[in-house]
Design a protein around this motif. Structure first.
Motif, PDB file in Angstrom:
ATOM      1  N   GLY A   7      -8.897   3.397  -8.160  1.00 20.95           N
ATOM      2  CA  GLY A   7      -9.799   3.897  -7.119  1.00 20.95           C
ATOM      3  C   GLY A   7      -9.331   3.509  -5.733  1.00 20.95           C
ATOM      4  N   HIS A   8      -9.667   4.360  -4.759  1.00 24.94           N
ATOM      5  CA  HIS A   8      -9.331   4.154  -3.347  1.00 24.94           C
ATOM      6  C   HIS A   8      -7.823   3.943  -3.151  1.00 24.94           C
ATOM      7  N   ALA A   9      -7.394   2.714  -2.809  1.00 22.54           N
ATOM      8  CA  ALA A   9      -5.952   2.463  -2.676  1.00 22.54           C
ATOM      9  C   ALA A   9      -5.508   1.403  -3.676  1.00 22.54           C
ATOM     10  N   THR A  48      -1.042  -4.339   1.364  1.00 15.00           N
ATOM     11  CA  THR A  48      -0.404  -3.596   2.453  1.00 15.00           C
ATOM     12  C   THR A  48      -0.911  -4.045   3.820  1.00 15.00           C
ATOM     13  N   HIS A  49      -2.181  -4.444   3.870  1.00 11.44           N
ATOM     14  CA  HIS A  49      -2.775  -4.949   5.115  1.00 11.44           C
ATOM     15  C   HIS A  49      -4.102  -5.623   4.792  1.00 11.44           C
ATOM     16  N   ALA A  50      -4.770  -6.151   5.813  1.00  3.80           N
ATOM     17  CA  ALA A  50      -5.899  -7.065   5.570  1.00  3.80           C
ATOM     18  C   ALA A  50      -7.273  -6.406   5.599  1.00  3.80           C
ATOM     19  N   GLN A  52     -10.735  -4.732   4.664  1.00  2.00           N
ATOM     20  CA  GLN A  52     -11.584  -5.064   3.521  1.00  2.00           C
ATOM     21  C   GLN A  52     -11.394  -4.109   2.331  1.00  2.00           C
ATOM     22  N   ASP A  53     -11.163  -2.836   2.634  1.00  3.89           N
ATOM     23  CA  ASP A  53     -11.007  -1.873   1.540  1.00  3.89           C
ATOM     24  C   ASP A  53      -9.648  -1.999   0.848  1.00  3.89           C
ATOM     25  N   HIS A  54      -8.928  -3.100   1.141  1.00  5.34           N
ATOM     26  CA  HIS A  54      -7.646  -3.365   0.477  1.00  5.34           C
ATOM     27  C   HIS A  54      -7.567  -4.777  -0.103  1.00  5.34           C
ATOM     28  N   ILE A  55      -8.472  -5.647   0.332  1.00  4.26           N
ATOM     29  CA  ILE A  55      -8.369  -7.053  -0.110  1.00  4.26           C
ATOM     30  C   ILE A  55      -9.649  -7.599  -0.749  1.00  4.26           C
ATOM     31  N   GLY A 138       0.747   2.626   1.762  1.00  2.00           N
ATOM     32  CA  GLY A 138      -0.344   1.903   2.423  1.00  2.00           C
ATOM     33  C   GLY A 138      -1.110   2.849   3.333  1.00  2.00           C
ATOM     34  N   ASP A 139      -1.953   2.286   4.165  1.00  2.00           N
ATOM     35  CA  ASP A 139      -2.665   3.113   5.146  1.00  2.00           C
ATOM     36  C   ASP A 139      -1.695   3.377   6.286  1.00  2.00           C
ATOM     37  N   THR A 140      -1.390   4.622   6.519  1.00  2.00           N
ATOM     38  CA  THR A 140      -0.450   4.913   7.609  1.00  2.00           C
ATOM     39  C   THR A 140      -0.606   6.344   8.118  1.00  2.00           C
ATOM     40  N   TYR A 188      -3.638   9.007  -2.733  1.00  4.15           N
ATOM     41  CA  TYR A 188      -4.693   7.991  -2.794  1.00  4.15           C
ATOM     42  C   TYR A 188      -5.366   7.850  -1.432  1.00  4.15           C
ATOM     43  N   HIS A 189      -6.338   6.942  -1.363  1.00  4.69           N
ATOM     44  CA  HIS A 189      -7.121   6.746  -0.126  1.00  4.69           C
ATOM     45  C   HIS A 189      -7.834   8.038   0.290  1.00  4.69           C
ATOM     46  N   TYR A 190      -8.592   8.600  -0.653  1.00  5.52           N
ATOM     47  CA  TYR A 190      -9.401   9.794  -0.375  1.00  5.52           C
ATOM     48  C   TYR A 190     -10.691   9.713  -1.189  1.00  5.52           C
TER      49      TYR A 190
END
Ligand code: NI
Ligand code: MN
Length: 225
Positions: A7-9, A48-50, A52-55, A138-140, A188-190
């Motif tokens: 889910g998500h990323a 990929t980065h800090a 909240q939706d990734h950690i 990642g998010d980019t 992903y990330h959708y």
């Protein structure tokens, strides 16, 4: 190489006997409520980065698994101060782990922890294993730096954000797949939040029009690369 979409990323990648978890955000995602976080395996956690939706679930999973956190220097230092194991890496750097070689590559985004503290510069990962090579963007935003990736690795799969608003959307992701020279894309990330809802059929068609395949997985579904 087996990749499960959480889910998500969030991804779980199995390479040989190793499990590499990416950007765990499960308990905060109502769409992933059927994923049992207690059953999550991880030898490594790539971040990929800090944001909240990734950690969100990093600490719970690290306590269960004793996994090694791999991310930029600032994120790894943050977790090392909390007593967890980490391997810091930064943009352009490669490191060979027991499952393969990881390169931390540029992403155009931001990176702060949920409390607003500095989360270093955001990135993506290129993983080269014995058999297959993948890119986790990642998010980019779409960025010309993506053209550097095929100089380094011939990709079997590109995992690209397609949700727009916070990252590139579908049309830019199609161009990104050209830049990284890869015709098989995992989106992903959708759809997690209102801001990033997409029309999946249109997304698949946009890639198909360029003779590319966009794979979209159900949460919990896996693909073999
Ligand atoms: Ni983000
Ligand atoms: Mn995000």
């Amino acid at each position: 190489m087996n990749i499960t979409f959480l889910g998500h990323a969030s991804l779980s990648i199995e390479i040989d006997n190793y499990t590499i978890l990416v950007d765990p955000f499960i308990t905060g995602n109502p769409k992933a409520s059927h994923i049992d976080i207690n059953g999550i395996k991880a030898d490594y956690i790539l971040l990929t980065h800090a944001h909240q939706d990734h950690i969100l679930d990093v600490e719970v999973i690290v306590k269960q698994t004793n996994a090694i956190i791999v991310s930029n220097y600032e994120i790894v230092t943050h977790y090392q101060k909390l007593g967890y194991k980490g391997h810091p890496i930064n943009h352009g750097g490669n490191w060979t782990f027991d499952f393969g070689t990881v390169k931390y590559v540029n992403a155009v985004h931001t990176s702060s922890f949920p409390d607003g503290s500095y989360g270093g510069q955001p990135g993506g990962f290129v993983i080269q294993s014995k058999s297959k090579n993948i890119y986790i963007a990642g998010d980019t935003a779409l960025t010309y730096d993506m053209k550097l990736i095929p100089l380094h690795a011939k990709l079997d799969l590109a995992i690209l954000p397609i949700g727009d608003n916070f990252t590139m959307g579908i049309n830019d992701a199609v161009i990104a797949s050209d830049f990284v020279e890869c015709d098989t894309i995992l989106g992903y990330h959708y759809d997690t939040f209102e801001y990033i809802e997409i029309n999946k059929e249109e997304a698949i068609k946009a890639f198909k029009n360029k003779r590319k395949q966009l794979k979209l997985l159900d949460i919990g579904q896996s693909i073999t690369v």
